[in-house]
Design a protein around this motif. Structure first.
Motif, PDB file in Angstrom:
ATOM      1  N   ILE A 102       0.849  -1.180   0.000  1.00  0.00           N
ATOM      2  CA  ILE A 102       0.000   0.000   0.000  1.00  0.00           C
ATOM      3  C   ILE A 102       0.896   1.244   0.000  1.00  0.00           C
ATOM      4  O   ILE A 102       2.036   1.193   0.475  1.00  0.00           O
ATOM      5  CB  ILE A 102      -0.958   0.030   1.206  1.00  0.00           C
ATOM      6  N   SER A 103       0.374   2.345  -0.529  1.00  0.00           N
ATOM      7  CA  SER A 103       1.110   3.604  -0.556  1.00  0.00           C
ATOM      8  C   SER A 103       0.294   4.675   0.148  1.00  0.00           C
ATOM      9  O   SER A 103      -0.846   4.944  -0.243  1.00  0.00           O
ATOM     10  CB  SER A 103       1.401   4.043  -2.001  1.00  0.00           C
ATOM     11  N   VAL A 104       0.870   5.261   1.172  1.00  0.00           N
ATOM     12  CA  VAL A 104       0.219   6.314   1.945  1.00  0.00           C
ATOM     13  C   VAL A 104       0.837   7.646   1.544  1.00  0.00           C
ATOM     14  O   VAL A 104       2.054   7.827   1.671  1.00  0.00           O
ATOM     15  CB  VAL A 104       0.414   6.079   3.454  1.00  0.00           C
ATOM     16  N   PRO A 105       0.046   8.609   1.044  1.00  0.00           N
ATOM     17  CA  PRO A 105       0.613   9.897   0.616  1.00  0.00           C
ATOM     18  C   PRO A 105       1.140  10.708   1.801  1.00  0.00           C
ATOM     19  O   PRO A 105       0.385  11.070   2.701  1.00  0.00           O
ATOM     20  CB  PRO A 105      -0.566  10.610  -0.061  1.00  0.00           C
ATOM     21  N   ILE A 106       2.436  10.984   1.780  1.00  0.00           N
ATOM     22  CA  ILE A 106       3.065  11.836   2.798  1.00  0.00           C
ATOM     23  C   ILE A 106       3.249  13.212   2.161  1.00  0.00           C
ATOM     24  O   ILE A 106       4.014  13.368   1.203  1.00  0.00           O
ATOM     25  CB  ILE A 106       4.419  11.274   3.244  1.00  0.00           C
ATOM     26  N   THR A 107       2.537  14.199   2.678  1.00  0.00           N
ATOM     27  CA  THR A 107       2.517  15.507   2.022  1.00  0.00           C
ATOM     28  C   THR A 107       3.414  16.547   2.679  1.00  0.00           C
ATOM     29  O   THR A 107       3.625  17.623   2.112  1.00  0.00           O
ATOM     30  CB  THR A 107       1.080  16.044   1.989  1.00  0.00           C
ATOM     31  N   ALA A 108       3.937  16.251   3.863  1.00  0.00           N
ATOM     32  CA  ALA A 108       4.858  17.190   4.511  1.00  0.00           C
ATOM     33  C   ALA A 108       5.755  16.418   5.474  1.00  0.00           C
ATOM     34  O   ALA A 108       5.322  15.453   6.116  1.00  0.00           O
ATOM     35  CB  ALA A 108       4.101  18.280   5.265  1.00  0.00           C
ATOM     36  N   LEU A 109       7.008  16.851   5.562  1.00  0.00           N
ATOM     37  CA  LEU A 109       7.979  16.271   6.487  1.00  0.00           C
ATOM     38  C   LEU A 109       8.671  17.400   7.219  1.00  0.00           C
ATOM     39  O   LEU A 109       9.136  18.362   6.595  1.00  0.00           O
ATOM     40  CB  LEU A 109       9.016  15.425   5.736  1.00  0.00           C
ATOM     41  N   ALA A 110       8.739  17.291   8.544  1.00  0.00           N
ATOM     42  CA  ALA A 110       9.384  18.300   9.385  1.00  0.00           C
ATOM     43  C   ALA A 110       8.832  19.698   9.104  1.00  0.00           C
ATOM     44  O   ALA A 110       9.580  20.686   9.073  1.00  0.00           O
ATOM     45  CB  ALA A 110      10.902  18.265   9.182  1.00  0.00           C
ATOM     46  N   GLY A 111       7.506  19.789   8.850  1.00  0.00           N
ATOM     47  CA  GLY A 111       6.863  21.082   8.650  1.00  0.00           C
ATOM     48  C   GLY A 111       7.040  21.691   7.286  1.00  0.00           C
ATOM     49  O   GLY A 111       6.617  22.833   7.063  1.00  0.00           O
ATOM     50  N   ARG A 112       7.643  20.951   6.354  1.00  0.00           N
ATOM     51  CA  ARG A 112       7.847  21.469   5.004  1.00  0.00           C
ATOM     52  C   ARG A 112       7.141  20.578   3.987  1.00  0.00           C
ATOM     53  O   ARG A 112       7.131  19.355   4.147  1.00  0.00           O
ATOM     54  CB  ARG A 112       9.341  21.542   4.685  1.00  0.00           C
ATOM     55  N   PRO A 113       6.548  21.188   2.933  1.00  0.00           N
ATOM     56  CA  PRO A 113       5.901  20.363   1.898  1.00  0.00           C
ATOM     57  C   PRO A 113       6.868  19.334   1.337  1.00  0.00           C
ATOM     58  O   PRO A 113       8.057  19.614   1.122  1.00  0.00           O
ATOM     59  CB  PRO A 113       5.499  21.389   0.832  1.00  0.00           C
TER      60      PRO A 113
END
Length: 852
Positions: A102-113
């Motif tokens: 499965i693929s889960v959309p990660i839209t931001a990391l460490a507060g950045r897009p």
């Protein structure tokens, strides 16, 4: 005859070079477009994260249950698999392991897009990912980060990582760092239970990675797995096809590229055949005296035709051979442009095999030989005594074949124009308007000698009166030598007509789209994010603000309304036959729909858009014989089918129809499940600046938050249309650029051939300046006639398109485009006529009269 043909080419270097250039460029363009089409058809994508799985099972994008004979496009969103397919695949002999992914959309990391994806730890073996530090995740809240992302963010095991999943913030503890030799995208690896929870698609998975037992034949294994999952909405991939499973953007990229490349290739091939035919035909006309002389010396018509065909075949083979490497480079160049404009994903592998090269060679050879045969046919059949007289001045141009072809092309163009204006609506009308431009061009070219005679007669006296004796002589030349004038006019007509038609087709669509967006934007502010993901809960948060009258989610997708023709047996979609009709879907929130949707309901209520409900355009309701309260069958973009209750109807802009559904129902049925924007209407008396300030404060720390007022949102929409605009302009540049090369080629050759005529004029008393002035007038007349005919070509396509688009007969777009096209055509015509004239006048008259 081949030996004689080779000898004649040695003494006709100018004609040889002109033919070679036309054939070479045509072959390059056709091959490049063929490479794009093959790329779209193959849709090969190199596997990265699934590289260790030789076979991958993923959802089939084919439309389920459509009636025989009703072709449909693939599904617009990713089709998911039932998780119980994992057991069915695992039981196939030769399967060592069937791993769900499965693929889960990660839209931001460490507060950045960010553009990343999350997966279950068990799927790490499909790459494979190997731990280089720390330990695997075991419970909720733990995550393993890929080594590239960890280095970029400075992460180590034991640290905390803030990550947004579909715009919703989460906090994780980094338990380890993993590395893959094949995967290039940022990835987070969760425990399997955590990944399933974040995935939020109960009972569904994206794909299944199959690890084969040692010694298993992959072809046999692929067939066996295909049999095991047959009829269950799955497809089995291997080789370069596997990458489609992990890069679903390649599916939409394929859907974009195939029709685009087909339009490129079809129009470019027609232009290539037309330009090559015109160039070769013009060169054959210039050799009428030579061929007539051969007839008087006893050469038979068949021998003459064989000599001409042999010459042309030699040139075509040389041109096709020279075009192989440039054709590949040109195709790759267009592919890179489309990737840069996000029309297709860069993960698609550019493919250009044997077939595009064969098509380019075949089209070039066919056009050249057909033109040579037609051009040599008449002079080869007349009696020798008549041939010498006719070679002096060609006046006859009508033939039964030519008139039949003209009737077919002009009739086809007229039919397409009628279909465009009376049947098509909206931007889809461009699919018939663009081909009609080419049909008009070919049809007008076939009757151009007659049209040139009438236009030259109309211009004869006014131009002659303003330009004096030299101008009168130029007009006499144009009137009497209408066949030669037509040969010079055709490339101008082609370049002007196609440039005007193709460019204004796109600008008219842009104008209509921007106008409709501005008219339909009732909201005072649009909230979005740089990464295209907002938390769905933000809609309720914003709607509760004292400055806000209403807020609505806004998400787009595509679907089909289905008319069931045969229910089949049971509930299996594969047995049910339906007739689908495409329908764009707009997801909105019932609580704020009334305040943010500019188009009022005709019947029903937007506030009832909850659950399985839908608001349809009035014409769709009428065509399906439905009314408020009735139920319709909707096939979502991901392949799921739902029976929806009609709760309202409205009247969308003509040609821009869509249906409205609840955003909470549409979001889970899109590939990523991302909420891209929220529309907000302010309460009376609230200023734009106060509203934007309140919205930013309420949104909190949403990464990449953007709050735009109405004018800013309209400007952003206009900027967002740039992708389609670039693709259309690339098509125009390729086709028109080739036509311009043909224009330069044809006019320079046609003018240089008149050296003896210029010398004779000078021997009887004309000065260089008088000859140059005469040719300037001829250049002006040639340009005017070509522009008039080109404008007719463009009008034949643009007027029906304008009627279909928004009822206007005038195209939309910047007014400077047409004058620029006309000015460029005039400048090129003068340059390509006057320069070879100046070169020819440098020779002494006595020498020029005897020069070959």
């Amino acid at each position: 005859m081949l030996r004689l043909a080779l000898k004649t080419l040695r003494y006709r270097k100018g004609g040889f070079l002109a033919s070679l250039i036309a054939l070479f460029v045509g072959a390059v363009v056709v091959q490049g477009c063929g490479g794009l089409l093959e790329t779209g058809i193959r849709a090969n994508v190199k596997a990265e994260r699934l590289a260790a799985a030789p076979v991958v099972v993923t959802g089939s994008q084919d439309y389920p249950g459509h009636a025989v004979g009703t072709a449909t496009e693939p599904m617009t969103e990713r089709v998911l698999l039932d998780e119980n397919l994992v057991d069915a695949v695992a039981k196939v002999p030769g399967v060592a392991a069937a791993v769900p992914d499965i693929s889960v959309p990660i839209t931001a990391l460490a507060g950045r897009p960010a553009d990343a994806s999350g997966h279950g730890w068990s799927s790490a073996s499909l790459s494979p990912y190997k731990l280089v530090a720390g330990a695997k995740p075991t419970v909720s809240g733990e995550v393993v980060v890929d080594s590239a992302t960890a280095k970029k963010l400075g992460l180590r095991p034991g640290q905390r990582l803030k990550a947004s999943v579909r715009g919703i913030p989460h906090d994780f503890r980094v338990t380890g760092i993993a590395e893959s030799r094949t995967a290039t995208e940022s990835a987070l690896l969760f425990s399997d239970d955590e990944a399933t929870r974040l995935y939020d698609r109960p009972g569904k998975i994206d794909d299944i990675g199959v690890l084969a037992a040692p010694g298993t034949n992959l072809a046999t294994l692929t067939d066996a797995i295909g049999d095991a999952v047959a009829g269950r909405g799955a497809q089995v991939l291997h080789g370069d096809d596997r990458g489609v499973a992990e890069f679903p953007d390649a599916i939409s990229g394929k859907q974009n590229l195939i029709p685009l490349a087909g339009a490129f290739g079809g129009l470019a091939t027609m232009v290539a055949i037309f330009v090559v035919g015109s160039t070769v035909g013009m060169l054959m006309q210039q050799r009428r005296r030579e061929m007539a002389l051969l007839r008087t010396t006893g050469v038979t018509p068949g021998q003459l035709r064989r000599m001409v065909m042999a010459e042309t075949a030699v040139i075509a083979v040389v041109a096709a051979g020279l075009s192989l490497a440039p054709g590949l480079a040109f195709g790759h160049f267009m592919y890179d442009v489309l990737v840069d404009q996000d029309l297709i994903p860069g993960v698609m592998i550019f493919s250009m095999g044997f077939i595009p090269r064969l098509v380019g060679f075949g089209a070039t050879l066919f056009a050249a030989l057909a033109a040579a045969f037609i051009a040599s046919r008449r002079v080869s059949k007349v009696r020798p005594t008549e041939a010498m007289a006719e070679a002096t001045l060609q006046t006859r141009w009508i033939s039964p074949i030519r008139m039949i072809l003209a009737f077919l092309f002009l009739g086809g163009a007229t039919a397409l124009a009628i279909v465009t204006a009376s049947v098509m609506t909206g931007p889809i009308a461009a699919s018939t308007a663009a081909p009609s431009a080419m049909l008009w061009a070919v049809g007008i070219a076939l009757v151009s000698p007659g049209l040139c005679r009438w236009l030259a007669a109309a211009l004869r006296w006014p131009v002659g009166w303003f330009t004096g004796l030299s101008g009168q002589l130029a007009m006499l030349n144009a009137y009497v030598r209408r066949v030669r004038l037509a040969s010079a006019v055709i490339p101008i007509m082609l370049a002007t007509g196609l440039a005007t038609a193709l460019i204004y087709l796109q600008t008219s669509q842009d104008d209509a789209s921007n106008r409709i967006f501005a008219d339909g934007l009732k909201a005072d502010a649009v909230v979005s994010s740089q990464n295209g993901a907002l938390p769905p809960s933000l809609v309720d948060t914003l709607s509760r603000l004292p400055q806000v009258a209403g807020a609505s989610a806004s998400v787009s997708s595509g679907g089909r309304l289905e008319k069931v023709l045969d229910e089949g047996k049971g509930d299996n979609d594969a047995d049910r036959r339906v007739r689908p009709s495409r329908l764009d879907l707009q997801g909105v929130s019932a609580s704020g729909a009334r305040q943010t949707i500019a188009r009022p309901v005709v019947k029903g209520d937007y506030g009832k858009l909850t659950g399985d409900s839908i608001v349809l355009p009035t014409d769709v309701l009428r065509d399906n014989d439905k009314d408020i309260g009735d139920r319709v069958r909707l096939r979502w973009g991901n392949g799921e089918a739902t029976t929806m209750t009609v709760v309202g109807s409205f009247t969308p802009p003509r040609g821009f129809g869509y249906a409205m559904v609840p955003a909470e129902a549409l979001l889970p049925r899109t590939t990523d499940g991302l909420l891209p924007q929220i529309l907000v209407k302010a309460k009376p008396g609230v200023s734009s600046s106060d509203l934007k300030t309140a919205l930013r404060k309420a949104a909190g720390d949403v990464p990449g938050l953007v709050v735009a007022d109405r004018s800013e949102a309209t400007a952003a929409h206009e900027q967002g249309d740039e992708t389609g605009r670039v693709a259309s302009f690339l098509l125009a540049a390729v086709v028109v650029g080739y036509a311009v090369i043909a224009l330069i080629n044809s006019l320079m050759v046609a003018t240089a051939e008149r050296r003896s005529e210029f010398a004779l004029q000078r021997l009887i008393g004309s000065t260089r300046s008088q000859v140059m002035w005469m040719m300037s007038v001829e250049a002006l007349v040639t340009a005017l006639v070509g522009i008039l005919l080109g404008t007719g070509v463009a009008a034949g396509a643009l007027i029906p398109f304008g009627i279909a688009l928004d009822g206007s007969v005038l195209p939309g777009g910047p007014g400077w485009i047409y004058p620029t096209i006309v000015g460029t055509a005039v400048a090129l015509t003068f340059a390509t006529i006057l320069f070879p004239t100046w070169v020819a006048l440098r020779a002494r008259p006595v020498e020029a009269t005897v020069a070959p």
